[in-house]
Write a protein that holds these residues in place. Structure first.
Motif, PDB file in Angstrom:
ATOM      1  N   UNK A  62      -2.805  -0.287 -12.026  1.00  0.00           N
ATOM      2  CA  UNK A  62      -1.516  -0.213 -11.339  1.00  0.00           C
ATOM      3  C   UNK A  62      -1.665   0.288  -9.904  1.00  0.00           C
ATOM      4  N   UNK A  63      -2.849   0.124  -9.352  1.00  0.00           N
ATOM      5  CA  UNK A  63      -3.021   0.507  -7.946  1.00  0.00           C
ATOM      6  C   UNK A  63      -2.173  -0.426  -7.097  1.00  0.00           C
ATOM      7  N   UNK A  64      -1.633   0.093  -6.051  1.00  0.00           N
ATOM      8  CA  UNK A  64      -0.784  -0.693  -5.166  1.00  0.00           C
ATOM      9  C   UNK A  64      -1.257  -0.491  -3.729  1.00  0.00           C
ATOM     10  N   UNK A  65      -2.390  -1.116  -3.396  1.00  0.00           N
ATOM     11  CA  UNK A  65      -2.989  -0.878  -2.084  1.00  0.00           C
ATOM     12  C   UNK A  65      -2.356  -1.653  -0.935  1.00  0.00           C
ATOM     13  N   UNK A  66      -1.443  -2.586  -1.227  1.00  0.00           N
ATOM     14  CA  UNK A  66      -0.853  -3.369  -0.139  1.00  0.00           C
ATOM     15  C   UNK A  66       0.025  -2.489   0.740  1.00  0.00           C
TER      16      UNK A  66
END
Length: 196
Positions: free
Chosen positions: A48-52
């Motif tokens: 669930x990483x959200x690097x954007x």
């Protein structure tokens, strides 16, 4: 029918959607951008990483600064689009993991402790999110003109705002006159899929 998504929605998101090269002067509102985010934020990524990270280029001054970093062929499109989004991968995304992935908060300090692992994961997962973003733009009834022809180092320095790596620049808006080129061919199923 094999797909449950309404055929009109299939056309809107995929079959009839094209990369846009010109745009009308109708503005893209903050409400539209928020609605796009509120839809695509649910799409899956690893852990669930959200690097954007997205920088919206609205002011004439910022647009002028961006245009100088675009390749020659992308400058006119970027100069005239009602809104341009710069899409980055945040290489320090792991700082948010204890909140975003509470099932395994230690991932921040175990799996993603090493810089090279973080950069690879940030680039891959943010690239997936770029695809979701483009589909979200289409879902909002807008057209997207994604581009990768630019001076990445210059954009990172000018707009990166931290430890971010630019992935794409996307012009957004309603299609203008002559917005689309004819659709290019696509690979057929048997050219893509193998069953083992």
């Amino acid at each position: 029918m094999s797909l449950t998504l309404d055929p009109a929605a299939q056309d809107l998101l995929f079959r009839e959607a094209h990369t846009a090269y010109t745009f009308s002067d109708e503005p893209v509102t903050d409400e539209q951008i928020r609605a796009i985010h509120d839809l695509v934020k649910y799409a899956p990524t690893a852990f669930n990483q959200q690097p954007l990270r997205v920088v919206l280029v609205r002011t004439p001054e910022a647009r002028e600064r961006l245009v100088q970093h675009m390749s020659e062929g992308n400058r006119p499109k970027t100069s005239t689009a009602p809104l341009t989004a710069i899409l980055f991968a945040d290489n320090e995304f792991h700082e948010e993991l204890p909140r975003l992935f509470p099932a395994f908060p230690q991932a921040k300090d175990t799996i993603f402790a090493e810089r090279v692992v973080r950069e690879r994961s940030a680039g891959f997962n943010a690239a997936i999110q770029v695809g979701y973003f483009i589909v979200g733009v289409r879902a909002a009834g807008l057209a997207a003109g994604p581009m990768t022809g630019f001076d990445a180092e210059g954009i990172n320095k000018e707009f990166g705002g931290g430890d971010h790596s630019v992935l794409a620049v996307v012009n957004l808006g309603r299609p203008g006159e002559g917005a689309y080129y004819p659709r290019s061919p696509r690979l057929e199923f048997d050219e893509v899929f193998t069953t083992v």
